[in-house]
Each structure stands twice: as C-alpha cells, then as structure tokens.
Design a protein around this motif. Sequence first.
Motif, mmCIF file in Angstrom:
data_model
loop_
_atom_site.group_PDB
_atom_site.id
_atom_site.type_symbol
_atom_site.label_atom_id
_atom_site.label_comp_id
_atom_site.label_asym_id
_atom_site.label_seq_id
_atom_site.Cartn_x
_atom_site.Cartn_y
_atom_site.Cartn_z
ATOM 1 N N THR A 138 4.103 4.099 3.808
ATOM 2 C CA THR A 138 3.625 4.135 5.195
ATOM 3 C C THR A 138 4.710 3.664 6.159
ATOM 4 O O THR A 138 4.817 4.178 7.289
ATOM 5 N N PHE B 222 -3.776 4.743 2.845
ATOM 6 C CA PHE B 222 -2.560 5.137 3.565
ATOM 7 C C PHE B 222 -2.832 5.196 5.063
ATOM 8 O O PHE B 222 -2.044 4.694 5.876
ATOM 9 N N SER C 76 -5.460 8.349 0.284
ATOM 10 C CA SER C 76 -5.420 8.800 1.670
ATOM 11 C C SER C 76 -6.071 7.799 2.624
ATOM 12 O O SER C 76 -5.568 7.546 3.719
ATOM 13 N N ILE D 168 2.083 2.344 -1.478
ATOM 14 C CA ILE D 168 1.492 2.849 -0.236
ATOM 15 C C ILE D 168 2.047 2.069 0.949
ATOM 16 O O ILE D 168 2.338 2.642 2.011
#
Length: 276
Positions: A112, A8, A5, A108
Amino acid sequence: MTSFSALFKQMFVQKRRYAHLVLLVQTFAVIFMFLMDLITSNNFAKGFLVFAQNSHPKFYDIIFALGIITTAIGDLVFLGLLCWQNEKINLSQTWHLIPVSDIKLWWINILTSVVQCAYIFVIQVVLGIIVLIFDCMSYGLSFSTMNKKVGFSWSWPDVMGVIEMPLCLIGLVLIIFCFVSFADLLTRTITDQLPGKNSTVIKIFVMAILVIIGVTIAFKINDQLTAAYMRHLMKNSNGYSVDTLPMAIIEFFAGSIILGAINSFLIEKFVEPKIR
C-alpha cells in the motif's frame, strides 16, 4: 479471514491523507515562493528552469521550476512519513488483531505504501504536464514541437527507457521500505534480549550499527554485481549503449524479496506488537 482487497483498501485510505497533506503543502509552497519571486524580483526559480533559459522567465516558467523543486522535497518528506506509518502498523497490536496472518499483513502494509508513492507521483506528473503545456503555449510552441526538441522517438531503446525508469523508482521505494522495516524489527528483536531494553539510547545505538553494516554490505554486493554486469555488457555490446539500469532494477526487487522474507520471519516469531 479478512480479504486482501478489504485490508488493502483500508490501509490505502488511511495513508492517502498523508499524500493529500503533502500535495496541499506543496501547492502552498509553490504559491508562496512564486509570490516572493514577484515581490523581491530575485527569480529564485530561474536557476532551476528546464526550458526557457533566458533573462526574463515567464509566469509558467517559474511555476514549472518551483514545481520541480518542491516535488523533489515533498516526495522525500512523503517517503519518510510512509516509513514511519509502516512501522506504526507493523508494531500495532490493534492491526494485528485483524484475522489475517502477520506475513500477509506486513506485505499489504508495504504494498500500500508503494501504491501511495505511485499515487502521489502520478498526480505530480499530471500537474507538471499541464503546466508544461501552458508554458509551451506561452512561447507559441506546441507540446509535440517540444517533444521533438527533447528528441524522444518511439524506437525500442527510448520505449525501454520509459519502462525502466518507473520500474527503477518502484524498486527503489520498495527496498527502502523493506530495509527500514528490517532495521527497526531487527533492532527490537536484539534490544528485547538486552538489559535496559526500554532505553531509547540503546535502541538508537543498535539501529545505527545495523544500518551502517547493512548499507556497507549492500554497497559491496552492488559493486560486485555491477562490475560483473558491466563486463558482460562490454563484451557483448562492444562498449556501446551500456545501460546499468536493468541491473539496478533486479537488485532492488531481489533485495526487497530477501528483506521481506526476513522481516516476515522476525515479525511473526520475535517482535511483539504493542497497543497503538
């Protein structure tokens, strides 16, 4: 190890500025083209109008049409910017110093970018709906009335069409990002083994060959799968309501997974990041 998280969010925030830049340029482009339409009376947007096909387009007609035109162009530019940014991150030694596996970093990075595409698309759609509502009101129509004219109903085929379209767009941008990374990473893997590996001409030449081969193979596979899927649909639906969009969605996501696995292997085993 850096959490998923946190990484990201960091990448998302960095890429979000490109979305805001494209939206800002698009806004200025719409304003400029609208003013030019008023000054020159050429009605440049008239030929692209969706609703109000008359000789005297209204204020919101032109705004809506110009929004559609600039959205298509802006999204292509934004897609190119994200492809460029993805490869910068993939080959950046700075990003690879983060305590996270190369495979996780690559995924990632790609995810994104997909979320960024959804981010800018949702903003554009919301703004388009707002302008469309005002456009309908200028003709004394309600949005529900326009909805009935379009013919949308809450039947299963219509709902499935609404679900399939965003899935198709997501799959399309995902496989584009994966293929661009594949072409770039494989090019660098090959050129690193060749003499004169620092030559930009050699890299462009190798990449061009890989892109041509990759696109040709992809089209051949798509033709075969689509033909088989069409035969299956024709056999089971008696030739009615033949929808090939689900097959395209499956191809996009399956191709993205395969290319993603290859890219993860290349960036972990062969491609050496550089200081950027």
